[in-house]
Structure formats: C-alpha cells, structure tokens
Design a protein around this motif. Structure first.
Motif, PDB file in Angstrom:
ATOM      1  N   THR A  79      22.222 -88.502  -8.771  1.00 17.98           N
ATOM      2  CA  THR A  79      23.604 -88.135  -9.075  1.00 17.98           C
ATOM      3  C   THR A  79      23.691 -86.616  -8.996  1.00 17.98           C
ATOM      4  OG1 THR A  79      23.850 -90.038 -10.534  1.00 17.98           O
ATOM      5  CG2 THR A  79      25.455 -88.269 -10.784  1.00 17.98           C
ATOM      6  N   ALA A  80      24.519 -86.116  -8.082  1.00 16.40           N
ATOM      7  CA  ALA A  80      24.662 -84.675  -7.904  1.00 16.40           C
ATOM      8  C   ALA A  80      25.566 -84.077  -8.975  1.00 16.40           C
ATOM      9  CB  ALA A  80      25.222 -84.374  -6.522  1.00 16.40           C
ATOM     10  N   PHE A  81      26.685 -84.742  -9.266  1.00 19.07           N
ATOM     11  CA  PHE A  81      27.644 -84.276 -10.268  1.00 19.07           C
ATOM     12  C   PHE A  81      28.141 -85.465 -11.070  1.00 19.07           C
ATOM     13  CE2 PHE A  81      28.200 -81.406  -6.616  1.00 19.07           C
ATOM     14  CZ  PHE A  81      27.924 -80.183  -7.215  1.00 19.07           C
ATOM     15  N   THR A  82      28.327 -85.247 -12.349  1.00 18.23           N
ATOM     16  CA  THR A  82      28.906 -86.269 -13.225  1.00 18.23           C
ATOM     17  C   THR A  82      30.299 -85.812 -13.627  1.00 18.23           C
ATOM     18  OG1 THR A  82      26.710 -86.838 -14.029  1.00 18.23           O
ATOM     19  CG2 THR A  82      28.559 -87.536 -15.378  1.00 18.23           C
ATOM     20  N   ASP A  83      31.258 -86.723 -13.597  1.00 18.42           N
ATOM     21  CA  ASP A  83      32.653 -86.405 -13.946  1.00 18.42           C
ATOM     22  C   ASP A  83      33.145 -85.169 -13.192  1.00 18.42           C
ATOM     23  OD1 ASP A  83      32.826 -88.556 -15.676  1.00 18.42           O
ATOM     24  OD2 ASP A  83      32.205 -87.380 -17.401  1.00 18.42           O
ATOM     25  N   HIS A  84      32.956 -85.170 -11.901  1.00 23.24           N
ATOM     26  CA  HIS A  84      33.296 -84.017 -11.062  1.00 23.24           C
ATOM     27  C   HIS A  84      34.754 -84.065 -10.617  1.00 23.24           C
ATOM     28  CE1 HIS A  84      32.641 -80.729  -8.289  1.00 23.24           C
ATOM     29  NE2 HIS A  84      33.171 -81.455  -7.324  1.00 23.24           N
ATOM     30  N   GLY A  85      35.467 -82.982 -10.864  1.00 22.25           N
ATOM     31  CA  GLY A  85      36.824 -82.806 -10.351  1.00 22.25           C
ATOM     32  C   GLY A  85      36.802 -81.745  -9.275  1.00 22.25           C
ATOM     33  N   ASP A  86      37.815 -81.748  -8.425  1.00 26.57           N
ATOM     34  CA  ASP A  86      37.800 -80.761  -7.354  1.00 26.57           C
ATOM     35  C   ASP A  86      37.986 -79.351  -7.918  1.00 26.57           C
ATOM     36  OD1 ASP A  86      40.847 -79.843  -6.466  1.00 26.57           O
ATOM     37  OD2 ASP A  86      40.752 -81.750  -7.535  1.00 26.57           O
ATOM     38  N   ALA A  87      37.517 -78.367  -7.179  1.00 27.21           N
ATOM     39  CA  ALA A  87      37.475 -76.983  -7.647  1.00 27.21           C
ATOM     40  C   ALA A  87      38.851 -76.325  -7.710  1.00 27.21           C
ATOM     41  CB  ALA A  87      36.562 -76.171  -6.737  1.00 27.21           C
ATOM     42  N   TYR A  88      39.875 -76.947  -7.136  1.00 27.95           N
ATOM     43  CA  TYR A  88      41.182 -76.312  -7.047  1.00 27.95           C
ATOM     44  C   TYR A  88      42.214 -76.918  -7.991  1.00 27.95           C
ATOM     45  CZ  TYR A  88      38.896 -74.465  -2.963  1.00 27.95           C
ATOM     46  OH  TYR A  88      37.999 -73.859  -2.133  1.00 27.95           O
TER      47      TYR A  88
END
Length: 94
Positions: A79-88
C-alpha cells in the motif's frame, strides 16, 4: 479474464448510484446529490469516500505484473498511500 481496475471503478460507480437511489429520489436533485456524496456502499477497492472536491479519498496500491496461468495481471504488493486524497483539493472551490 481477470477484472481490471476499470472494471472495479465501474462496479463501484454502479453501486454508488444504487446506494443513492436507495436513500433519495432522483427527482429531488439536492437529496440525491447528498446521497451520492455520502458514498454509502461497499467498494471493491476498500474504504472509499469523497473529498471536498468530489475526488475519491482511497488507498493507493503498488502493483506488479505477474503471470497467473496464461494471463498477465496486476498483483498488489504494498500500500503506497492510505486514505489518499488528491493534492489539489484545497485549491478547489467546490
């Protein structure tokens, strides 16, 4: 053939719409939008919710292509990111 990430996204979309229909009438646009935003369904991708800009907040996985029988497929290896939202999201006025 094995399902792709596109199949998973399509499955999730159909289940998102079905969950919203179960909570609100499509004739009541505001209630239906709110029911869609709630994203109250079991995603095949794991935890799923919408960010303030309506892009998904979800886990992002590292995969590798492996051969299973005669088929090449993606295998999750981390898993690279957990609960990932876009940066913008913070730049969006939605």
């Amino acid at each position: 053939r094995l399902p792709s990430i596109y199949a998973a996204q399509s499955w999730d979309t159909a289940n998102l719409i079905l969950s919203a229909i179960g909570k609100a009438s499509v004739k009541d646009k505001d209630a239906f939008r709110a029911a869609l935003k709630a994203a109250d369904f079991a995603s095949v991708r794991g935890k799923f919710k919408f960010n303030t800009n309506n892009h998904p907040i979800q886990d992002i996985y590292v995969t590798e292509v492996v051969k299973e029988g005669d088929v090449l497929t993606n295998k999750i290896i981390a898993t690279a990111f957990t609960d990932h939202g876009d940066a913008y999201a913070d730049k969006c006025s939605m």
